[in-house]
Design a protein around this motif. Sequence first.
Motif, PDB file in Angstrom:
ATOM      1  N   GLU A 298     -10.568   9.935  42.694  1.00 15.87           N
ATOM      2  CA  GLU A 298     -10.320   9.104  41.748  1.00 15.87           C
ATOM      3  C   GLU A 298     -10.899  10.441  40.472  1.00 15.87           C
ATOM      4  O   GLU A 298      -9.716  10.948  39.515  1.00 15.87           O
ATOM      5  N   GLU A 299     -12.033  11.015  40.883  1.00 16.80           N
ATOM      6  CA  GLU A 299     -12.406  12.064  39.064  1.00 16.80           C
ATOM      7  C   GLU A 299     -11.765  13.484  39.504  1.00 16.80           C
ATOM      8  O   GLU A 299     -11.055  14.006  38.245  1.00 16.80           O
ATOM      9  N   ASN A 300     -11.300  14.158  41.020  1.00 17.32           N
ATOM     10  CA  ASN A 300     -10.953  15.241  41.323  1.00 17.32           C
ATOM     11  C   ASN A 300      -9.265  15.057  40.816  1.00 17.32           C
ATOM     12  O   ASN A 300      -9.265  15.963  40.194  1.00 17.32           O
TER      13      ASN A 300
ATOM     14  N   GLY B 208      -8.047  12.215  38.739  1.00 14.99           N
ATOM     15  CA  GLY B 208      -7.882  12.961  36.929  1.00 14.99           C
ATOM     16  C   GLY B 208      -8.743  14.559  36.580  1.00 14.99           C
ATOM     17  O   GLY B 208      -7.176  14.781  35.628  1.00 14.99           O
ATOM     18  N   GLU B 209      -9.554  15.232  37.299  1.00 18.31           N
ATOM     19  CA  GLU B 209      -9.492  16.895  35.864  1.00 18.31           C
ATOM     20  C   GLU B 209      -8.475  17.821  36.857  1.00 18.31           C
ATOM     21  O   GLU B 209      -7.781  18.293  35.452  1.00 18.31           O
TER      22      GLU B 209
ATOM     23  N   PHE C 133      -8.940   4.626  34.544  1.00 17.04           N
ATOM     24  CA  PHE C 133      -9.421   6.263  34.513  1.00 17.04           C
ATOM     25  C   PHE C 133      -8.420   7.312  34.697  1.00 17.04           C
ATOM     26  O   PHE C 133      -8.578   8.047  33.656  1.00 17.04           O
TER      27      PHE C 133
ATOM     28  N   LYS D 153      -7.401   9.856  30.683  1.00 17.66           N
ATOM     29  CA  LYS D 153      -7.988  11.512  32.146  1.00 17.66           C
ATOM     30  C   LYS D 153      -6.181  12.053  31.932  1.00 17.66           C
ATOM     31  O   LYS D 153      -6.024  13.093  30.954  1.00 17.66           O
TER      32      LYS D 153
END
Length: 573
Positions: free
Chosen positions: A307-309, A311-312, A259, A263
Amino acid sequence: MKNIIQFLPEKVIQQIAAGEVIQRPSSVLKELLENAIDANAKIIDVFIKDSGKTLIQLVDDGIGMSIDDAKMSIQKHATSKIKKTDDIFKIKTKGFRGEALAAIALVSQLEIQTKNREDLLGIHLFIEEGKIKKQIPTNILRGTRVSVKNIFYKIPARRQFLKSSRIEFQHIIYEFYKIVLAHRDITYRFYHNDKIIFYFKKSSLIGRIKELFQTKNLVPIFINKNKIIIEGYVSVPDISIKKGDQFLLVNQRCVTHLFLHKKIVHAYDGFLKDFKTASYFIFIFINTRLVNWNIHPTKKEVKLEEEENIGEMIQQEIKNILFFQYKVKKKELKNSNIFLSCQSLEKNYLFDNFFYKLSDKEKIIQLENLFYQLKKSDFDSSNNNLKNQLSHYVNHKKKIKTLQINKKYIVFVFNNEYMILVDQHRAHQNILFEFFLRKKFIISQQFIFPIQIKLLKMEFFSLNNIKNDLINFGFHLYICNQSAYLYSLPENIQKNMLVEIIKNIIKHNFIKGEKNNKEKLIQIISQSASIKYGTQLHTEKMERIIKDLFSCRNPNSTYSGDPIFFILNKNLF
């Protein structure tokens, strides 16, 4: 009918488990290196023979093991790293499951020589098929020597699946690279077939990257947000590169994270045709409780709660770097909306107003040529009321979102009507000028050893004439035998600027007692020590400069009358 389901023999179970951890010689080296790092080693020697098929030996100067610990170390799930279940969720060490030496012992002829600080003698263990065959006392220095011989020697089916010596050696080098990239405060010596191949001393990150890889055109990336620190280097698009080097590390462990990889590489949308050509060396430092290492036998994969934060944040920072600082080859653009990189500026509507009629290619061209096409009349520098509003805005705004363009201007948006271009060199020069002009007491940073600067005769007299002024400014020095010895400098000036500052000072012939000596000296110091054009600035540094500038009594122009910032009205576009 005869039952066909039966229990596997214990020996087969152990070999299957060992095969999950030790897949090839490079797996052995990885585990041994991680054990040495956990043992606080400062010097590590690696000896490889026949690409690891015959010998993998590692010698370290770490804390070593007691005799009982050495015997326990080859038992499965025997570990000093965790004591209770909760420890699994705050792993700070490389190893923690107690599988490495146990697995290695099952698939090789293993020797362990070790001694700790407390014991007079160490122990030398000879191990085969997971059992100690022989043990003798040994008189060695503190540390550990592990020799792994003839990997898979009793499992011919596994040994025949090993690749050629060249390929196995490449895997070994790759694992070695990952460790020396992450842990740069250790000295490494690497031998293959009795010839030294690598010798790495302590190094900075960019220094180590240059030692290991041919990657060029790297720019720093730094994010510090929500107690997560992300730092490292990413590459600028280069069509001559066939394949980039890509390394992602979490708490100093190299990992595979699909992921985050996507990104990172998709930050190059519109800049690269082939994402394989991008290079990145990104370190993520995060609270250990937000990391789950216990999802893969070799810990190559990891699960992050944020991980989402993360990655952004990484993707947006790379976009900002690529879009606003480096010229993009128009022929390489895709149809993707690379103008998303403007989102980091507050209220992106301003830039939408500037460019909403333009295609993506035209947007790039417009930004590339912006600073070369603007005329002096385009800058609104005379509206004092507007400048006062701007100063009030900056001084009362908690967070100023900034970008750097052409490594010369710091840019931020004001009231969604104006784009403010701050000349980074002039701004910092003005900050330093007012600091030395108005500060009564200046804190100095001391040197362990003085820096010597040799002087010509006239320079000697000139510097001696302003010695007391320099000391008052935080430059503590001693002048003797045609040399100046510098012992300290003001805390807000970088040490690498010192020689340039002194050399610029001694170019001017100061006469003792002249009224303008102090102001002239401040001008020279602020000019010499200020941030130069072409210097890459992190977002925190840019915001600090903006805040400090508009805290000055005169943020509008330098002491020589040069304008420091420019105000562009959106109507110009």
